[in-house]
Every structure is written in C-alpha cells, then in structure tokens.
Design a protein around this motif. Structure first.
Motif, PDB file in Angstrom:
ATOM      1  N   ARG A   1     -13.670 -33.345  -8.577  1.00 59.33           N
ATOM      2  CA  ARG A   1     -14.245 -32.174  -9.645  1.00 59.33           C
ATOM      3  C   ARG A   1     -13.124 -32.051 -10.526  1.00 59.33           C
ATOM      4  N   LEU A   2     -13.980 -31.676 -11.791  1.00 59.62           N
ATOM      5  CA  LEU A   2     -12.967 -31.541 -13.116  1.00 59.62           C
ATOM      6  C   LEU A   2     -13.418 -30.143 -13.535  1.00 59.62           C
ATOM      7  N   SER A   3     -12.362 -29.491 -14.144  1.00 55.29           N
ATOM      8  CA  SER A   3     -12.673 -28.221 -14.915  1.00 55.29           C
ATOM      9  C   SER A   3     -12.348 -28.381 -16.544  1.00 55.29           C
ATOM     10  N   GLY A   4     -13.219 -27.609 -17.137  1.00 56.69           N
ATOM     11  CA  GLY A   4     -13.106 -27.792 -18.520  1.00 56.69           C
ATOM     12  C   GLY A   4     -13.376 -26.357 -19.145  1.00 56.69           C
ATOM     13  N   LEU A   5     -13.067 -26.352 -20.508  1.00 57.50           N
ATOM     14  CA  LEU A   5     -13.276 -25.134 -21.144  1.00 57.50           C
ATOM     15  C   LEU A   5     -14.287 -25.380 -22.150  1.00 57.50           C
ATOM     16  N   ALA A   6     -15.166 -24.345 -22.460  1.00 61.61           N
ATOM     17  CA  ALA A   6     -16.341 -24.370 -23.687  1.00 61.61           C
ATOM     18  C   ALA A   6     -15.594 -23.616 -24.876  1.00 61.61           C
ATOM     19  N   ILE A   7     -15.977 -24.339 -26.152  1.00 60.01           N
ATOM     20  CA  ILE A   7     -15.596 -23.511 -27.350  1.00 60.01           C
ATOM     21  C   ILE A   7     -16.200 -24.525 -28.302  1.00 60.01           C
ATOM     22  N   PRO A   8     -17.028 -23.735 -29.321  1.00 60.78           N
ATOM     23  CA  PRO A   8     -17.453 -24.421 -30.533  1.00 60.78           C
ATOM     24  C   PRO A   8     -16.307 -24.703 -31.315  1.00 60.78           C
ATOM     25  N   VAL A   9     -16.286 -25.699 -32.159  1.00 59.87           N
ATOM     26  CA  VAL A   9     -15.287 -26.295 -32.886  1.00 59.87           C
ATOM     27  C   VAL A   9     -15.059 -25.184 -33.969  1.00 59.87           C
ATOM     28  N   PHE A  10     -16.024 -24.643 -34.325  1.00 60.54           N
ATOM     29  CA  PHE A  10     -15.884 -23.571 -35.730  1.00 60.54           C
ATOM     30  C   PHE A  10     -14.842 -22.269 -35.077  1.00 60.54           C
ATOM     31  N   SER A  11     -14.852 -22.366 -33.571  1.00 59.00           N
ATOM     32  CA  SER A  11     -13.817 -21.050 -32.947  1.00 59.00           C
ATOM     33  C   SER A  11     -12.439 -21.267 -32.918  1.00 59.00           C
ATOM     34  N   ILE A  12     -12.205 -22.583 -32.988  1.00 63.75           N
ATOM     35  CA  ILE A  12     -10.795 -22.924 -32.646  1.00 63.75           C
ATOM     36  C   ILE A  12      -9.919 -22.411 -33.925  1.00 63.75           C
ATOM     37  N   ARG A  13      -8.794 -21.854 -33.422  1.00 62.29           N
ATOM     38  CA  ARG A  13      -7.977 -21.240 -34.525  1.00 62.29           C
ATOM     39  C   ARG A  13      -6.556 -21.962 -34.147  1.00 62.29           C
ATOM     40  N   THR A  14      -6.071 -22.537 -35.152  1.00 62.81           N
ATOM     41  CA  THR A  14      -4.718 -23.021 -35.395  1.00 62.81           C
ATOM     42  C   THR A  14      -4.060 -22.580 -36.671  1.00 62.81           C
ATOM     43  N   LYS A  15      -2.854 -22.833 -36.864  1.00 64.44           N
ATOM     44  CA  LYS A  15      -2.066 -22.339 -38.023  1.00 64.44           C
ATOM     45  C   LYS A  15      -2.237 -23.377 -39.031  1.00 64.44           C
ATOM     46  N   GLU A  16      -2.887 -24.537 -38.692  1.00 65.48           N
ATOM     47  CA  GLU A  16      -3.187 -25.714 -39.753  1.00 65.48           C
ATOM     48  C   GLU A  16      -4.399 -25.571 -40.341  1.00 65.48           C
TER      49      GLU A  16
ATOM     50  N   GLY B   1      -4.447 -27.675 -17.141  1.00 58.56           N
ATOM     51  CA  GLY B   1      -4.792 -28.219 -16.089  1.00 58.56           C
ATOM     52  C   GLY B   1      -6.266 -28.483 -16.295  1.00 58.56           C
ATOM     53  N   PHE B   2      -6.926 -28.696 -17.605  1.00 55.60           N
ATOM     54  CA  PHE B   2      -8.130 -28.707 -17.729  1.00 55.60           C
ATOM     55  C   PHE B   2      -8.284 -30.405 -18.052  1.00 55.60           C
ATOM     56  N   SER B   3      -9.559 -30.719 -17.708  1.00 54.92           N
ATOM     57  CA  SER B   3      -9.731 -32.292 -18.045  1.00 54.92           C
ATOM     58  C   SER B   3     -10.823 -32.506 -19.197  1.00 54.92           C
ATOM     59  N   LEU B   4     -11.688 -31.370 -19.681  1.00 53.85           N
ATOM     60  CA  LEU B   4     -12.482 -31.532 -20.428  1.00 53.85           C
ATOM     61  C   LEU B   4     -12.606 -30.379 -21.299  1.00 53.85           C
ATOM     62  N   ILE B   5     -13.082 -30.749 -22.610  1.00 57.73           N
ATOM     63  CA  ILE B   5     -13.453 -29.662 -23.551  1.00 57.73           C
ATOM     64  C   ILE B   5     -14.887 -30.010 -24.072  1.00 57.73           C
ATOM     65  N   GLN B   6     -15.703 -28.876 -23.840  1.00 52.11           N
ATOM     66  CA  GLN B   6     -17.000 -28.775 -24.247  1.00 52.11           C
ATOM     67  C   GLN B   6     -17.138 -28.194 -25.572  1.00 52.11           C
ATOM     68  N   ILE B   7     -18.129 -28.637 -26.617  1.00 53.86           N
ATOM     69  CA  ILE B   7     -18.274 -28.106 -27.869  1.00 53.86           C
ATOM     70  C   ILE B   7     -19.539 -28.141 -28.075  1.00 53.86           C
ATOM     71  N   LEU B   8     -20.101 -27.339 -28.981  1.00 52.22           N
ATOM     72  CA  LEU B   8     -21.574 -26.971 -29.630  1.00 52.22           C
ATOM     73  C   LEU B   8     -21.822 -28.159 -30.527  1.00 52.22           C
ATOM     74  N   PRO B   9     -23.010 -28.309 -30.992  1.00 52.45           N
ATOM     75  CA  PRO B   9     -23.364 -29.352 -31.811  1.00 52.45           C
ATOM     76  C   PRO B   9     -22.557 -29.393 -33.056  1.00 52.45           C
ATOM     77  N   ILE B  10     -22.343 -30.409 -33.593  1.00 54.74           N
ATOM     78  CA  ILE B  10     -21.300 -30.559 -34.675  1.00 54.74           C
ATOM     79  C   ILE B  10     -21.862 -31.243 -36.045  1.00 54.74           C
ATOM     80  N   ASN B  11     -23.107 -31.373 -36.068  1.00 53.19           N
ATOM     81  CA  ASN B  11     -23.767 -32.106 -37.098  1.00 53.19           C
ATOM     82  C   ASN B  11     -24.050 -31.037 -38.218  1.00 53.19           C
ATOM     83  N   ASP B  12     -24.386 -31.548 -39.342  1.00 50.14           N
ATOM     84  CA  ASP B  12     -24.484 -30.745 -40.800  1.00 50.14           C
ATOM     85  C   ASP B  12     -25.613 -30.177 -40.742  1.00 50.14           C
TER      86      ASP B  12
END
Length: 894
Positions: A235-250, A271-282
């Motif tokens: 069993r794996l755990s993951g976090l869901a986040i759209p790419v546009f929602s990620i905030r970094t200083k870069e 401790g997460f094994s997976l990142i889930q994102i929303l569609p990333i198409n143009d």
C-alpha cells in the motif's frame, strides 16, 4: 515433442475453449484455425499436439456456441523449450486482470523488482516438475520459496523449502525431481527473507495440488496469483496537487515542471511514494484566465507552456535576461494565486526573444531536430494550429478563412523558410522540446528519490482544438459533453466538448486513444481516467441547450414513440418534449411581472401559450438576454420544463429528462401519466441500459488498458450505473473512494476501512470543498459524521481542528486501499505551523460555477516545508503508523 495443455477454467453450458498461438499447429494467430480443447471435468480442459518449435506464444479463448461471441484471457502465455522429454504436460490457469502481478507489475512498481538479475531457464534434465509463477518481489533480500507435503518440498518445513530463481520480468521458477510419486501432492509458495532467514508469510487460501508423472513425462506448472495476506499487501500513500499550485522560491508566479523536483524531495522525506497532478496539456485559447481550466486542452499531446522554467533553458541567459527574470519572479511570486495573464504574457515574451536570439544554435541542435522528427505526427499540427490561433486571434478554426482544414502543404511550412508561419511554427516546436526535457528531467529526479508520478487523462477535448481540427471525423461536433445533475452541480454540467464518434474510432482500432495512453506513459507511472463513465456512455447535450439538465445518455436505449404508446403514454409528442407553459405557471413564476413578461417572451395561438422564437431555447435566451437580467434564470428553467428530450440522431426516439418528476410539467399530469412516466424514468436511468452500457465499456476499456503499462485508475464519482464498478473490478482498474460521496444512495458516508484493495481513497478532491470548508457546510451531516464515523460524543466543534483533521486523514491512510492519495491542502491543515489561515483560498474548483478560476497556490513554499523538519517527520510517522512505508518497498525506484 508432444505437448499437452491442461487449463483450469470453469465454463457455462454452450461454451467451448480453444487455444490459438503464433505457430502453425496453433493456427498462426487465426482464431478460426485455433485448436479446440476437450472437456476434462467441470473446471478443467485439455488439448494435445506435437510441434518442433522451441519458442512460441499462445492464448486461450472461450467461444459461445449460441451467439459466436468470444471471451479472451487478459494476457498471453509464453512457451520456451528447455525440456529434455518426449512428453510435456503444461498446466495453465486463465489470465485475468485482477491477478496481482498485473497491477503490481505496472510501471509504478516494476522498477522496484528490476534489481533482480534474471537467470536463463535451463534444461530440466532429470527433474520431473517445473514450478513457475508470475509475481513481483520488491525487496532484494526477499525471494519466493516453494514448499509442500513431499520430502522433496520440505514437508512444509520452511527451512527445507526450495528457494526459487528469478526468470524474466517478475517471473520465478524452480525445477524439482519427484519421479517416485504415486499420488497427488500439495504445495504452496511463500515470501522468504534471506537476510532474516525466515518466512515473511505464506500465501493464503487452499493448498495447490500437483500430480505425479509418467516415466517419460515432465510437468510444468504455470501458476498465477500469489495470494498475499490482506495485512501484507503493498500500500502506497501520495499527495495530490496541480502543477500550477506548487510554490517554490525558484518559480515564476506559477508551479513549473522543475518544481516537482523540490516537491519530490520533500515528499520522500514525508513518507510519500506518489505525487498526483491534474492534466498538464496546453489549454491556451483566449490568452486570459479563462484558459485555466485544465480539462479543455487544445492538444491531447502538447504540454502547457506556462509550466516551462525560464531558469532551466538549454542555452545561457544573458545579463539582461537574468535581471528581468529575477525582478519579474519576485513580483509574480507575491500573489496568493496564479495570475494567468501576467505569467503567460511574460513567459511568452521572454521565450520569443530568447528563441530569436538563439535560433542559429537551435536550428542545428541535434536533440531538437531529433525531437521534431520523432514527434512530428502531433507536434507539427499543434505548432501550426498555435501559429494560426495567434494569427487570427481565435482557436475557432471555422473562422480561419483559408485554413479551416489542415493540409500537407500547410504542415510543410516548418521547412519552408519563406512561409509566413515558418518562424512561429518552429518556435512552438522549440517550446515543446524544452517542456519535454524539463518534465522528463523532473520525473527522473522523482524516481531517484523513490517517488512516482500519477497523471490525469481528461475524458474530453476542446471543441476548438488541434485534435478536432485534424481529426474531425472522430468527433460529433454538433453535440456537447457534460454530466447530469449531482451534488456538485444541481443543473448538471456542460463542458461544451464535442462527443466521441466511437464507431469511427473503432474502425481503426482506437489508434487515437492508444496514442494518448502511450504518450502519457512517457512521463507517468500511473494515471487517472477522468470521468471513466465516458467509456460506457456520455451525458450528451444538444447544441440548443446550455445546461446539463437538458442532456441525455449516449449511447442509450431511447424510447420509441410506439413503445411510449405501448407503455401507456397517450400524450402528444409536443406535450412531452416542448416547454409546458400555462397562464397559471406564468403567474406563479413571474408574480407581479406576469403581464410584462407574457407580452415580452410569449405568444398565444389557439389558447396555447409558447415562448417566442427568440427565447425558445436556452442558447437563444443566452444570446438575447443578459445573464444578470432578473428574468434570465426564470426563462432558462422554463425552457427546461419538459418531460422528454428528442434524440437528434434517431428520429422518433425520446429520452426522459433528468428529474422530470420535479418539473411543473409533471405536476400538471393526471395520476395515470404520473405513474407511467415514473416507471419509464426509473427504467431508463436504473435498469434499461445497464447491460447495454456494460457491452460498450468492455468494447473499449480492455483494448485501451492494454496499450500502456501504467497503473490504471478511474474517476467514477456521480451517478454510477452498477455495471461500471463491475467492469472496473473485472479489469482491475482502481476506483476512487471519496468518504463523503458514497456510491450507495442509502449511505451518507463510507468508512475508508471498508474500501477494497484495488482503489484510491481520499477525503476530498479538486472538485470538492476542502475538509475545513466541508465541516461548515452541513452541520447536521457533520454531527452524524462526528458521532458515528469518528466516534466522538456531543456536538462537533465549529472549526475542524488540526487533531480532528489528522484523525480523518489517519482513517484514509490506515485503510486497506492500495493507494491513499490526498490533496496537499489536507496535509498542511493538520499542523498549526503549516495551516492556511485563509481556508477558502484552498479550494481548487467549484463545478457548479462555470467558468471558474482555478488559481490555488500553496501559501508556503516547498523550501519552507523541507526546512520544517518537525512537520515533515510528523507526516513520515503518520505514514509509518498506517503501514504506508514498509520494509518491502523501501527500495522503491532504487
């Protein structure tokens, strides 16, 4: 060599089993020339033949004698001749998708087991039995062990069991000499830890049965389904986040593909094994925030330019570009949400100047030229489409005077330096090249960190997209796709996408769909099929309507006018399908404005009142009346006051309107017709189409699932026919379980502990409110949840506290589900150091509001999360406690 196949499989009366393979003796792949098998007993069939071939592939299938329909097993069997014997008996089992090796052998898991060096199968020589099983083992210290009730198999003593050998992708085998057996024997497989010198667990269920052999016989047991105990399933755990929602200083005002690397680093530590994102198409159609809807792609292949990192371009930035980037990034990153216009305008201006300055290098770059060549089938049409969009200011290709249809001559503009579109087309190819490099670089980094990436496959495409422009025949451009009313949207949803011409797609074996799946596999280890119901049926809305409530299922078994009469309906077609209007209704809904409204919107002919032509449909109302007008919603609802909707593709066929029982038209009926229409409505929505939809789903999904080795998940929320979970279970497609959205109408909630293994559990999604918002939406429902599902007494607190929110997440992480993937907002809410004080800023989408601005961004940076070691360790401990981090998978992706 004489070969005898034995197959364990139960059939029904009137069914026969055949075996077909890629050798002449087995029909050379032609099912009409397949070998028929003989009935041995109620659960076993056999066939015998001779061949000199040393290697071949074969498959079993069942043919129904009544209708000649065929049922095939999920995957083929592979035969390799390593046997020094005149007679070979092969004992097979039917391959089905739910066998654990197929989901645990997908891309998401397969790299774990790649650490084993496969050994070549050797000749059996004096051995009499070969045991072979297909099952992935993730820990390098573990192997499969064979043990049984014979001396050769250790007499059930694990210390005397036989260690198996890896043979090919996730296969294990061992050869044993047992020539003196006089009767059947029993055996089982176990997972054995060589370092600990102990059995982790035996497979569950009944013992397997083996058979003695004759003097010149050898038996091969092609076993399936190592039966893992429930508590030891991976069993794996993951976090869901759209790419546009990620905030970094870069980043530069929006999440970028490169930001996935920092997020992955933190996810691993947590401790997460997976990142889930929303569609990333143009989705660039308007060059405004209206393009924020990630499910309205203008290309199902092209990536969105806003996810490009300007800091990681292939050629060095000059001093002016560096200063500009630092200044603009600082400004854009101050925004709490995504400022689409500012972000995309800046990145477009920056990259166009960069492209022009570096064009000579780009034109000679071997990697760029290779990318163009290898992706030309989708890349060139996309680049030309985007250039024409810029030229004419619209993606509506019907408004491109000379280019309403693509042509080979137009596509060749990429090579014609004199063509007006030459530079623009190469620019868009260049942008896709950079996006591809940056995303693949991020994925490689994630894998090195032990984190997989899960993508999202939209069910629809934009009506004004390169796919519709280039492959118009694959879509019904005169229809709209959407969803029927539900808790998300009481009037239904109209996505405005064209619906699919499935018959045309079937003609070329679903090539367009397979290409989509295979392209996604370039980046993703798992994927979510958005609105998987669309592969069974779609909610189709006529172009004259704007609200989803006026749609109907397609395909569906509509009622013919003859059937309506037979079922007791004596009303006219006009009474059934036209808006029902009477003076009493008008007085009721317009009140004091009755006379003014009657004169403006309605006409009377022979005592019959109807809407004037300019207000006779929702589309016309939208065109002729401002949406803020006080009569706008009244008229829209009145137009929807119908009982049936006419099928536009089948004359004199009709579909019941959703919730027709709540219409004013229904309330005016006599009791007889109320009863008859209620029965028709119930039949249509809950019984009539079930088997029909199952057939349609099984026509498409198996073929498409086989096109990729990604782990397949499906979003199955909303009004779900019972056949959908049946087919998903049959094909081992993981379903989505949202605790507050149970699939049964008699339940308010589900408990994650009751979830099946092959599913994804989460307390919320991008389409729902967050837990903190939901806690305030329905106090009566929350009290029931608080008392019955969380086990607390008394009144629930007004605010969802950090400990209570963590308790809900604990339920999901502790569940038996293979995947627990939870939006990052919910994790940030369990600790005061990371909780967003503005909880309403964390909602991503409100489905009932269209268009809605999808602009959520994390309120803290990923770098701050990495520095917050106490919070990170808190999540790691939570994953550990819930069994989502196990010794069996700590080598994940290593």
């Amino acid at each position: 060599m004489k070969i005898k196949f034995h197959l364990k499989y139960s059939t029904h009366l009137g069914e026969n089993i055949f075996v077909v393979g890629d050798i002449p003796e087995l029909g050379n792949g032609d099912k009409s020339k397949a070998l028929p098998m003989q009935f041995f007993n109620e659960s076993e069939w056999y066939v015998e033949f001779e061949t000199k071939k040393k290697k071949f592939e074969y498959t079993y299938f069942v043919r129904n004698l009544k209708d000649s329909s065929i049922r095939e097993e999920w995957a083929p069997h592979h035969f390799e001749r390593h046997i020094l014997s005149k007679n070979l008996i092969v004992r097979d089992f039917w391959n089905i998708p739910v066998l654990p090796q197929y989901n645990l052998g997908t891309t998401l898991f397969e790299e774990i087991s790649s650490q084993f060096k496969s050994q070549n199968l050797r000749a059996l020589k004096k051995n009499t039995h070969r045991f072979k099983i297909h099952f992935p083992v993730f820990n390098p210290h573990q192997v499969l062990l064979l043990t049984g009730n014979t001396p050769k198999l250790g007499e059930w003593n694990p210390e005397r069991g036989i260690e198996m050998k890896p043979a090919g992708k996730n296969f294990w085998y061992i050869d044993v000499a047992m020539p003196a057996l006089l009767c059947d024997f029993e055996y089982k497989y176990a997972l054995y830890d060589k370092r600990e010198k102990s059995v982790n667990f035996f497979e569950t269920g009944a013992n397997r049965i083996g058979h003695p052999v004759g003097a010149e016989d050898v038996q091969i047991y092609n076993d399936v389904c190592f039966r893992v105990p429930e508590l030891d399933r991976w069993r794996l755990s993951g976090l869901a986040i759209p790419v546009f929602s990620i905030r970094t200083k870069e980043s530069c005002g929006v999440g970028e593909f490169s930001d996935l690397k920092a997020l992955g680093k933190w996810a691993k530590n947590a401790g997460f094994s997976l990142i889930q994102i929303l569609p990333i198409n143009d989705t660039t159609a308007h060059y405004s925030w209206l393009d924020c809807y990630p499910y309205a792609a203008i290309s199902v292949f092209a990536l969105h330019p806003m996810y490009l990192s300007l800091r990681e371009l292939p050629y060095s930035l000059n001093k002016k570009e560096i200063l500009s980037l630092e200044k603009k990034s600082k400004i854009l990153n101050q925004s709490s949400g995504v400022e689409y216009e500012a972000v995309n305008q800046y990145k477009r201006d920056f990259t166009q100047k960069y492209f022009k300055r570096n064009w000579r290098k780009i034109a000679r770059d071997k990697d760029f030229l290779s990318f163009k060549k290898n992706n030309k089938n989708w890349l060139i049409p996309y680049a030309v489409f985007s250039s024409l969009r810029d030229e004419y200011g619209t993606t509506n290709f019907e408004q491109w005077p000379a280019y309403q249809q693509p042509s080979e001559e137009l596509m060749n503009c990429i090579n014609d330096e004199q063509h007006l579109l030459h530079a623009a087309v190469n620019y868009y190819c260049f942008i896709q090249w950079i996006l591809d490099m940056q995303l693949r670089d991020a994925v490689d980094f994630l894998h090195r960190e032990g984190v997989g990436l899960k993508g999202d496959l939209p069910i629809g495409i934009s009506r004004h997209s390169v796919d519709a422009w280039e492959h118009r025949e694959l879509f019904h451009m005169n229809q709209q796709a959407g969803a029927p009313p539900d808790d998300f949207a009481v009037l239904g949803q109209n996505w405005e996408f064209p619906t699919y011409n499935w018959e045309k797609m079937k003609d070329d074996d679903y090539t367009w769909w397979k290409s989509r799946f295979q392209f996604m596999a370039r980046y993703f280890d798992a994927f979510r099929i958005d609105h998987i119901l669309g592969f069974f049926r779609i909610w189709q809305i006529p172009m004259y309507a704007t609200q989803g409530i006026l749609g109907y299922f397609e395909p569906a078994l509509a009622f013919s006018d003859e059937e309506l009469i037979e079922r007791g309906v004596s009303l006219s077609i006009k009474r059934l399908t036209q808006p029902f209007v009477t003076k009493e209704i008008l007085k009721q809904i317009f009140d004091k404005e009755f006379e003014t409204a009657e004169n403006k919107y309605f006409k009377t002919l022979e005592d019959e009142i109807s809407l004037k032509e300019e207000f006779s449909t929702q589309r016309k109302i939208q065109q002729n009346l401002d949406s803020n007008h006080p009569h706008f919603e009244i008229l829209m609802n009145l137009v929807a006051n119908v009982l049936f909707i006419e099928d536009e593709n089948r004359a004199e066929h009709f579909h019941p309107r959703f919730n027709l029982i709540e219409t004013l038209s229904y309330q005016d009926l006599d009791e007889h017709h109320k009863h008859v229409l209620y029965l028709l409505y119930t039949d249509y929505f809950y019984h009539r189409n079930e088997n029909f939809w199952k057939i349609k789903g099984l026509e498409k999904l198996p073929m498409l699932k086989k096109a990729t080795n990604m782990l397949t998940c499906g979003e199955d929320l909303g009004m779900i026919p019972k056949v959908v979970p049946e087919v998903m279970q049959e094909l081992a497609v993981l379903n989505l379980e949202i605790q507050r959205m149970p699939g049964r109408v008699d339940k308010l909630f589900t408990h994650p502990a009751d979830s099946p293994y092959l599913c994804v559990v989460s307390p919320s999604s991008h389409d729902t409110s967050t837990l903190r918002q939901w806690w305030k939406e329905n106090r009566a429902g929350i009290k029931f949840f608080y008392n019955q599902w969380m086990g607390h007494e008394g009144e629930p607190p007004q605010e969802l506290s950090e400990p209570l929110q963590e308790e809900i997440l604990h339920q999901h992480l502790f569940s038996p589900a293979m995947l627990s993937i939870i939006p990052i907002q919910e994790f940030l809410g369990i600790d005061s150091s990371t909780r967003n004080l503005k909880e309403d800023d964390e909602r991503i989408n409100i489905p009932s509001v269209f268009p809605h601005k999808w602009d959520y961004r994390m309120h803290i940076s990923v770098e701050d999360l990495i520095e917050n070691k106490k919070f990170t360790q808190k999540l790691n401990a939570l994953n550990q406690k819930c069994g989502r981090i196990k010794g069996d998978i700590i080598q994940f992706w290593k």
